[in-house]
Motif scaffolding. Sequence first.
Motif, PDB file in Angstrom:
ATOM      1  N   LEU A   7       0.843  -1.198   0.000  1.00 27.94           N
ATOM      2  CA  LEU A   7       0.000   0.000   0.000  1.00 27.94           C
ATOM      3  C   LEU A   7       0.873   1.241   0.000  1.00 27.94           C
ATOM      4  CD1 LEU A   7      -2.631   1.660   0.487  1.00 27.94           C
ATOM      5  CD2 LEU A   7      -2.389   1.130   2.926  1.00 27.94           C
ATOM      6  N   LEU A   8       0.592   2.165  -0.911  1.00 23.66           N
ATOM      7  CA  LEU A   8       1.256   3.467  -0.942  1.00 23.66           C
ATOM      8  C   LEU A   8       0.192   4.548  -0.882  1.00 23.66           C
ATOM      9  CD1 LEU A   8       3.809   5.214  -1.255  1.00 23.66           C
ATOM     10  CD2 LEU A   8       3.488   5.079  -3.741  1.00 23.66           C
ATOM     11  N   VAL A   9       0.316   5.442   0.101  1.00 21.03           N
ATOM     12  CA  VAL A   9      -0.616   6.553   0.272  1.00 21.03           C
ATOM     13  C   VAL A   9       0.073   7.832  -0.181  1.00 21.03           C
ATOM     14  CG1 VAL A   9      -1.992   7.892   1.911  1.00 21.03           C
ATOM     15  CG2 VAL A   9      -1.762   5.416   2.207  1.00 21.03           C
ATOM     16  N   VAL A  10      -0.602   8.601  -1.022  1.00 20.89           N
ATOM     17  CA  VAL A  10      -0.097   9.891  -1.488  1.00 20.89           C
ATOM     18  C   VAL A  10      -0.908  10.987  -0.802  1.00 20.89           C
ATOM     19  CG1 VAL A  10       0.338  11.380  -3.466  1.00 20.89           C
ATOM     20  CG2 VAL A  10       0.533   8.900  -3.705  1.00 20.89           C
ATOM     21  N   ALA A  11      -0.227  11.853  -0.054  1.00 23.80           N
ATOM     22  CA  ALA A  11      -0.902  12.880   0.743  1.00 23.80           C
ATOM     23  C   ALA A  11      -0.348  14.260   0.410  1.00 23.80           C
ATOM     24  CB  ALA A  11      -0.718  12.592   2.235  1.00 23.80           C
TER      25      ALA A  11
END
Length: 229
Positions: A7-11
């Motif tokens: 999982l990669l979250v871009v914020a």
Amino acid sequence: MGGILDLLVVAAHPDDAELALGGVLAASHAAGRACGVVDLTRGERATRGNPERRIEEAQRAAEVLGLAMRDNLALPDGRLEATPEARERLAAVIRTWRPRLLVGHGAGDPHPDHDAAARLTREAWFLAGLAGPDGQPAHRPPRRLCFATPRGRRPDLVVPIDVTWLTKLEALRCHHSQVEPGADHRLGDPDPLREAEVFARSLGTLIGCEFAEGLLLDGPTTCVDPLLL
């Protein structure tokens, strides 16, 4: 440097991932999943704190959540745009870490940086499916979702986080410059931790648990990734 992430979250800002998905990130780590966060800006235009302090806070939160990586692209806070350069830089991160699932902001968020981040993430996701200009191997994550926010639309997926709620709070408290009561915070609440709790409880009522986080489908999807169940 690189690897394979589940999982990669871009914020857009250094505390957005914790506010939206801190519980999911903590639960995924506990389940043995490799998770990462890319912060697009250093949050340098925030009323409280400064870029250096905010990056330090973000790294402490990353340790609490057990992240396998956390990066910051240092794009301009308050002036975030899906420029070709920004798009290519984010696409390079996606190709490097090869996540199975990419999660970012949803389109139409009233915060202009969040709305720009939604477009940037969507376009970088597509571009990452092409080889990089330096020959970097292509990788387009097979699944892409958006995280729900208090002022956004009703989520399509709701994930219980009762067992990781306290870890989420601990990670949020690492961002002390932003969440201390009385700060002129972008969420518009004098106590952001209280607003985070109210939102998590409201989502929890939808599925019969105490605390939850929400996700939005960004276009058709064939299945829901097991790490979110």
